[in-house]
Design a protein around this motif. Sequence first.
Motif, PDB file in Angstrom:
ATOM      1  N   ARG A 151      10.971  -2.910   9.125  1.00 16.29           N
ATOM      2  CA  ARG A 151      10.952  -1.625   8.423  1.00 16.29           C
ATOM      3  C   ARG A 151      12.062  -0.725   8.952  1.00 16.29           C
ATOM      4  O   ARG A 151      12.487  -0.872  10.100  1.00 16.29           O
ATOM      5  N   GLY A 168       3.269   3.281  -0.189  1.00 18.53           N
ATOM      6  CA  GLY A 168       3.328   1.876  -0.579  1.00 18.53           C
ATOM      7  C   GLY A 168       3.013   0.924   0.558  1.00 18.53           C
ATOM      8  O   GLY A 168       3.496  -0.213   0.582  1.00 18.53           O
ATOM      9  N   ASP A 172       1.398  -1.835   2.754  1.00 19.74           N
ATOM     10  CA  ASP A 172       0.727  -3.066   2.340  1.00 19.74           C
ATOM     11  C   ASP A 172      -0.686  -3.135   2.912  1.00 19.74           C
ATOM     12  O   ASP A 172      -1.040  -2.434   3.864  1.00 19.74           O
ATOM     13  N   ALA A 173      -1.484  -4.033   2.351  1.00 21.93           N
ATOM     14  CA  ALA A 173      -2.894  -4.121   2.711  1.00 21.93           C
ATOM     15  C   ALA A 173      -3.138  -4.623   4.125  1.00 21.93           C
ATOM     16  O   ALA A 173      -4.224  -4.434   4.677  1.00 21.93           O
ATOM     17  N   TRP A 185      -1.886  -3.574   6.961  1.00 21.18           N
ATOM     18  CA  TRP A 185      -1.444  -2.664   8.017  1.00 21.18           C
ATOM     19  C   TRP A 185      -2.462  -2.538   9.139  1.00 21.18           C
ATOM     20  O   TRP A 185      -2.097  -2.384  10.309  1.00 21.18           O
TER      21      TRP A 185
END
Length: 294
Positions: free
Chosen positions: A187, A249, A251-252, A254
């Motif tokens: 990231r 946004g 993601d699931a 995290w």
Amino acid sequence: MTEATSMLLARLHAAGLTDVGAVEPASGGLAATAGLARRADGTPLFVKAFGDPPADDAFAAEAEGLTVLREAGGVVTPDVVRADRDLLVLSVLRARPDTEAFWEACAHAFARLHTTTRHDRFGWHRDNWLGRRRQVNTWTDDGFEFFARHRLLRWLEEPRVREALDAADRRALERLCDRLPELLPDRPACLTHGDLWAQNVMAAPDGRPALIDPAVSYTWAEVDLAHLWTTAPPPEARVFFERYAELTGLDAGWRERMPVLQLRQHLAVIAQFEPDWGAAEHVRATLAPFRERP
């Protein structure tokens, strides 16, 4: 007054704020002595000092962090009245209201901070302070290298960390650092608060979310998220994580990354405090999969 508040009053007077007559103790801080004062005209002040400052620039770096969070990130922070070697004086915030509406407002504030302050490098133009320990912010192009070297391995030389973690733990941490690209997404860097436990979230006089005690740097946004997630936010904060994920946004997966990212703060706690409130246990549990098998 107590010995601590007498020290704060003496430093206020030495700094020229001689119209303050008394200082009351303030709770919440761990590394420094804090108090609440009032000037002769009724203006309230928050005052903080170290009995023995860890460095001449500790409060200057904190004041800079408050300013950049407000000016670059759009986050409410207290006004800096004075910041020098011996004293930090700020305008007074109020305790946060633990309502879902407040924590939803926090989600919007942090989503804005993390998505509008992207940077092409990791670090900061100066080192600053996490409690009484220096936070090394040397500019680094690679986020995994930055997090491994300056946020995790950096703590292994601290005396209390050496006592708490054995050789197998240290080797496990080194192996985890080698595998960070497998464990965490790649990231961009953004401006982060850097010490975002729940007690550093307060409210402005008008009710908006406000922040104190930063240790800013450009690094992964999820470093802030992990710190808040793992420091017992109130039940009403559940909406914060849901809304923040929607706004950014996220993601699931995290939640599964939070223990790895929070290693940095657990190591900092071990280095500075006794007892460590279970930080060493959390570190060992996170490192367990990276230990050598007999």
